[in-house]
Design an enzyme around this catalytic site. Structure first.
Site, PDB file in Angstrom:
ATOM      1  N   ILE A  29       0.825  -1.202   0.000  1.00  0.00           N
ATOM      2  CA  ILE A  29       0.000   0.000   0.000  1.00  0.00           C
ATOM      3  C   ILE A  29       0.863   1.258   0.000  1.00  0.00           C
ATOM      4  CG2 ILE A  29      -1.593   1.375   1.405  1.00  0.00           C
ATOM      5  CD1 ILE A  29      -2.964  -1.254   2.200  1.00  0.00           C
ATOM      6  N   ASN A  65      12.718   0.750   5.679  1.00  0.00           N
ATOM      7  CA  ASN A  65      13.479   0.361   6.861  1.00  0.00           C
ATOM      8  C   ASN A  65      14.616  -0.597   6.556  1.00  0.00           C
ATOM      9  OD1 ASN A  65      14.387  -0.381   9.396  1.00  0.00           O
ATOM     10  ND2 ASN A  65      12.646  -1.693   9.840  1.00  0.00           N
ATOM     11  N   ASN A  96       2.011   5.218   7.011  1.00  0.00           N
ATOM     12  CA  ASN A  96       1.612   3.893   6.534  1.00  0.00           C
ATOM     13  C   ASN A  96       2.408   2.758   7.172  1.00  0.00           C
ATOM     14  OD1 ASN A  96       0.536   1.887   4.416  1.00  0.00           O
ATOM     15  ND2 ASN A  96       2.745   1.816   4.084  1.00  0.00           N
ATOM     16  N   SER A 120      -4.754   2.744   8.936  1.00  0.00           N
ATOM     17  CA  SER A 120      -5.088   1.803  10.000  1.00  0.00           C
ATOM     18  C   SER A 120      -5.530   0.489   9.350  1.00  0.00           C
ATOM     19  CB  SER A 120      -6.169   2.406  10.905  1.00  0.00           C
ATOM     20  OG  SER A 120      -6.530   1.522  11.939  1.00  0.00           O
ATOM     21  N   SER A 121      -6.642  -0.048   9.764  1.00  0.00           N
ATOM     22  CA  SER A 121      -7.127  -1.333   9.235  1.00  0.00           C
ATOM     23  C   SER A 121      -8.550  -1.542   9.710  1.00  0.00           C
ATOM     24  CB  SER A 121      -6.242  -2.482   9.735  1.00  0.00           C
ATOM     25  OG  SER A 121      -6.867  -3.735   9.525  1.00  0.00           O
ATOM     26  N   TYR A 161      -2.220  -6.557  16.996  1.00  0.00           N
ATOM     27  CA  TYR A 161      -2.325  -5.790  15.758  1.00  0.00           C
ATOM     28  C   TYR A 161      -3.604  -4.956  15.746  1.00  0.00           C
ATOM     29  CZ  TYR A 161      -2.980  -4.831  10.781  1.00  0.00           C
ATOM     30  OH  TYR A 161      -3.191  -4.213   9.572  1.00  0.00           O
ATOM     31  N   LYS A 208      -4.107  -0.749  15.806  1.00  0.00           N
ATOM     32  CA  LYS A 208      -4.783  -0.009  14.747  1.00  0.00           C
ATOM     33  C   LYS A 208      -5.960   0.797  15.293  1.00  0.00           C
ATOM     34  CE  LYS A 208      -2.206  -1.055  11.244  1.00  0.00           C
ATOM     35  NZ  LYS A 208      -1.417   0.003  10.574  1.00  0.00           N
ATOM     36  N   VAL A 244      -6.113  -6.419   1.380  1.00  0.00           N
ATOM     37  CA  VAL A 244      -5.595  -5.958   0.097  1.00  0.00           C
ATOM     38  C   VAL A 244      -4.518  -6.942  -0.350  1.00  0.00           C
ATOM     39  CG1 VAL A 244      -4.223  -4.152  -1.032  1.00  0.00           C
ATOM     40  CG2 VAL A 244      -6.087  -3.529   0.505  1.00  0.00           C
TER      41      VAL A 244
END
Length: 264
Positions: A24, A44, A107, A156-157, A170, A174, A203
């Protein structure tokens, strides 16, 4: 700043996108570039360096030739955001631009699949240090250089408002992003700056491969639009809209980009 060319609504603006070497993040960086924006992508790991340069090349090869730069920074390190912004500022000045950031897309993130009884303090820190603290510190570092009518867009999610077995760390991280978004929108709106969150559903990406297959299959069945997962481009289009002038009256919101799987 020059007036944008028709079809390039973000011309003359600069964006920072974290976690932009793939998935994404890479899609968002490319979409912002297509809309005329100069883009600074943050990655990273050393293995992401080549991927990041590919994203830079795709952006700078666009017909209108936006500028792009890749900066390595580990958001698990508290000092990384300030270092990233200092590098970005030097690059902007060297290219004859003001040291202003118009768009920040937070992101970068990581997931962890572990049941409650297996989670360790180290697990908690590894996820929250990137997903929550990294978002906070990155936004703080950009804040002195954030332009009027700036845009902060957090990724986020749908997991922020759903319960998935094995994903409590997780999902809760978020959910924290949504809380940060609402508070920052209340703080930063005085000069036209907006702060919003985009919650993608599943996704097709490298991160999706780590989610248990049964969760993904169940989400597909429950997705009204075509019973499928989303694409990177579909999420990037939502972010691109939030980055532009058309979204100026939208702030403090969480937008579900999930094909209707989650309806807020």
């Amino acid at each position: 700043m020059s007036s944008p060319i028709s079809g390039l609504p973000l011309q003359g603006k600069t964006a920072i996108v974290t976690g932009a070497s793939r998935g994404i993040g890479a899609g968002v960086a490319l979409e912002l570039g297509k809309r005329g924006c100069d883009v600074i992508i943050i990655y990273n790991s050393p293995k992401s360096a080549e991927l990041s340069q590919e994203v830079v090349s795709r952006i700078t090869s666009l017909p209108h030739h936006p500028k792009a730069l890749a900066i390595r920074g580990d958001l698990r390190e508290p000092q990384a955001p300030e270092s990233i912004v200092e590098t970005a500022k030097s690059w902007l000045i060297a290219n004859g631009r003001q040291d202003k950031i118009h768009i920040l897309v937070n992101n970068a993130g990581m997931e962890l699949v572990k049941r409650l009884g297996e989670i360790t303090p180290e697990d908690f820190a590894s996820v929250y240090d990137i997903n929550v603290r990294g978002t906070l510190l990155m936004t703080q570092a950009v804040l002195p250089y954030l332009s009027e009518r700036g845009r902060v867009i957090n990724i986020s999610s749908v997991g922020a408002r759903a319960g998935f077995p094995g994903l409590s760390i997780y999902c809760s991280s978020k959910a924290a992003i949504e809380g940060l978004t609402r508070s920052w929108a209340a703080e930063l709106g005085h000069n036209g700056t907006t702060v919003n969150t985009v919650n993608p559903g599943p996704v097709q990406s490298e991160m999706l491969d780590n989610i248990p297959k049964e969760i993904i299959d169940a989400q597909k069945k429950a997705t009204p639009i075509q019973n499928r997962v989303g694409t990177v481009e579909e999420v990037a289009d939502v972010v691109g809209w939030l980055a532009g002038e058309e979204s100026r009256w939208i702030t403090g919101q969480t937008i579900s980009a999930s094909g209707g799987w989650a309806m807020y």
